[in-house]
Design a protein around this motif. Structure first.
Motif, PDB file in Angstrom:
ATOM      1  N   ILE B   4       0.851  -1.181   0.000  1.00 21.88           N
ATOM      2  CA  ILE B   4       0.000   0.000   0.000  1.00 21.88           C
ATOM      3  C   ILE B   4       0.887   1.231   0.000  1.00 21.88           C
ATOM      4  O   ILE B   4       1.873   1.283   0.742  1.00 21.88           O
ATOM      5  CB  ILE B   4      -0.977  -0.010   1.201  1.00 21.88           C
ATOM      6  N   HIS B   5       0.546   2.181  -0.852  1.00 24.71           N
ATOM      7  CA  HIS B   5       1.350   3.380  -0.996  1.00 24.71           C
ATOM      8  C   HIS B   5       0.487   4.610  -0.736  1.00 24.71           C
ATOM      9  O   HIS B   5      -0.641   4.699  -1.244  1.00 24.71           O
ATOM     10  CB  HIS B   5       1.932   3.477  -2.410  1.00 24.71           C
ATOM     11  N   GLN B   6       1.038   5.533   0.016  1.00 26.58           N
ATOM     12  CA  GLN B   6       0.376   6.808   0.260  1.00 26.58           C
ATOM     13  C   GLN B   6       1.334   7.928  -0.097  1.00 26.58           C
ATOM     14  O   GLN B   6       2.512   7.859   0.227  1.00 26.58           O
ATOM     15  CB  GLN B   6       0.067   6.954   1.760  1.00 26.58           C
ATOM     16  N   GLU B  22      -3.582  10.704  -2.031  1.00 30.15           N
ATOM     17  CA  GLU B  22      -3.829   9.496  -2.808  1.00 30.15           C
ATOM     18  C   GLU B  22      -3.272   8.256  -2.127  1.00 30.15           C
ATOM     19  O   GLU B  22      -2.236   8.296  -1.465  1.00 30.15           O
ATOM     20  CB  GLU B  22      -3.226   9.641  -4.202  1.00 30.15           C
ATOM     21  N   CYS B  23      -3.979   7.160  -2.317  1.00 26.35           N
ATOM     22  CA  CYS B  23      -3.595   5.875  -1.746  1.00 26.35           C
ATOM     23  C   CYS B  23      -3.827   4.808  -2.805  1.00 26.35           C
ATOM     24  O   CYS B  23      -4.892   4.779  -3.433  1.00 26.35           O
ATOM     25  CB  CYS B  23      -4.457   5.603  -0.507  1.00 26.35           C
ATOM     26  N   TRP B  35      -9.980   5.380   5.084  1.00 23.97           N
ATOM     27  CA  TRP B  35      -9.216   6.562   5.470  1.00 23.97           C
ATOM     28  C   TRP B  35      -9.435   6.833   6.948  1.00 23.97           C
ATOM     29  O   TRP B  35     -10.578   6.874   7.414  1.00 23.97           O
ATOM     30  CB  TRP B  35      -9.645   7.800   4.678  1.00 23.97           C
ATOM     31  N   CYS B  91      -4.206   5.620   5.318  1.00 20.69           N
ATOM     32  CA  CYS B  91      -5.013   4.778   4.443  1.00 20.69           C
ATOM     33  C   CYS B  91      -4.774   3.326   4.825  1.00 20.69           C
ATOM     34  O   CYS B  91      -3.651   2.959   5.230  1.00 20.69           O
ATOM     35  CB  CYS B  91      -4.618   5.032   2.992  1.00 20.69           C
ATOM     36  N   GLY B 107      -0.931   2.106   5.245  1.00 22.55           N
ATOM     37  CA  GLY B 107       0.157   2.841   4.626  1.00 22.55           C
ATOM     38  C   GLY B 107       0.927   3.626   5.675  1.00 22.55           C
ATOM     39  O   GLY B 107       0.565   3.617   6.857  1.00 22.55           O
ATOM     40  N   THR B 110       0.196  10.358   5.711  1.00 22.03           N
ATOM     41  CA  THR B 110       0.541  11.713   5.264  1.00 22.03           C
ATOM     42  C   THR B 110       0.356  12.647   6.444  1.00 22.03           C
ATOM     43  O   THR B 110      -0.727  12.702   7.030  1.00 22.03           O
ATOM     44  CB  THR B 110      -0.374  12.170   4.115  1.00 22.03           C
TER      45      THR B 110
END
Lengths: 112, 115
Positions: B4-6, B22-23, B35, B91, B107, B110
């Motif tokens: 998973i990338h944030q 964005e996720c 979220w 996320c 993730g 942020t």
């Protein structure tokens, strides 16, 4: 309504000593219980879960947790603490829906 | 394996500006997506969750919105940020056959600061 309580804001333990982080829950029906760990500026990492079966659950990094239905508790334990275990720990419960209820978190400090 | 990338990792925005976080998830199909906002390094507040493309459930009324334009993409937005929107946004995903017994995977978040 589902709820999770972590009665200790902070737990201090010396390296090499056993540690316990406490969690109690309230949920209708059978609980799905989880422990997560969070290091600074990172997301939560899953440690272990209890769904059914053996009351002692083993997880990652040497952690284990004991489910006690009569006391509605799910305490996290480790026989010998490491300095690197210092982090924020979250207990969580799900009731079979998409929502997870997280406790407020317990900060663990392991002193060398 | 699933990842998973944030992004971004850190964001500083003025009050009243728009927001888009964005996720994306890789290595799985039709995940459940979430979220969360974490204030002051403590408890998590569920903001939105999604069980499929275009399906968004809101947990807390506020000036944030979420969208899921693709199966493995989850976006958090605002038209006008408030000071109270500052926080750490996380996320997470869980498996599509998740009946509650599967853990969520997070993730790295942020960190949003509003000036």
């Amino acid at each position: 309504a589902q709820s999770v309580a972590q009665p200790e804001d902070q737990v201090n333990v010396a390296e090499g000593n056993p540690l316990t982080v406490k969690c109690t829950y309230s949920v209708s029906g059978n609980p799905y219980l989880f422990w997560y760990v969070q290091y600074p500026n990172r997301g939560l990492q899953f440690l272990l879960k209890y769904i059914t079966g053996d009351n002692l659950v083993k997880g990652s990094y040497g952690f284990e947790a004991e489910f006690n239905k009569s006391q509605t508790s799910f305490h996290l334990k480790k026989p010998s603490a490491l300095v690197s275990d210092s982090a924020l720990y979250f207990c969580a419960v799900r009731d079979g829906t998409f929502k997870t209820i997280f406790g407020a978190g317990t900060r663990l400090f392991v002193k060398a | 394996s699933q990842t998973i990338h944030q992004w971004p990792a850190t964001l500083v925005q003025p009050v009243g500006s728009p927001l888009s976080l964005e996720c994306t998830v890789e290595g799985t199909s039709n995940p459940n997506l979430y979220w969360y906002r974490q204030a002051a390094g403590r408890g998590l507040q569920l903001l939105f969750y999604s069980v499929g493309i275009g399906q968004i459930s809101s947990e807390v009324p506020q000036n944030l919105s979420a969208s899921r334009p693709q199966d493995r993409q989850f976006i958090l937005s605002s038209k006008k940020l408030l000071l109270s929107d500052s926080g750490f946004y996380l996320c997470a995903w869980s498996g599509m056959d998740d009946a509650g017994s599967q853990p969520q995977h997070f993730g790295d978040g942020t960190r949003l600061s509003i000036l």
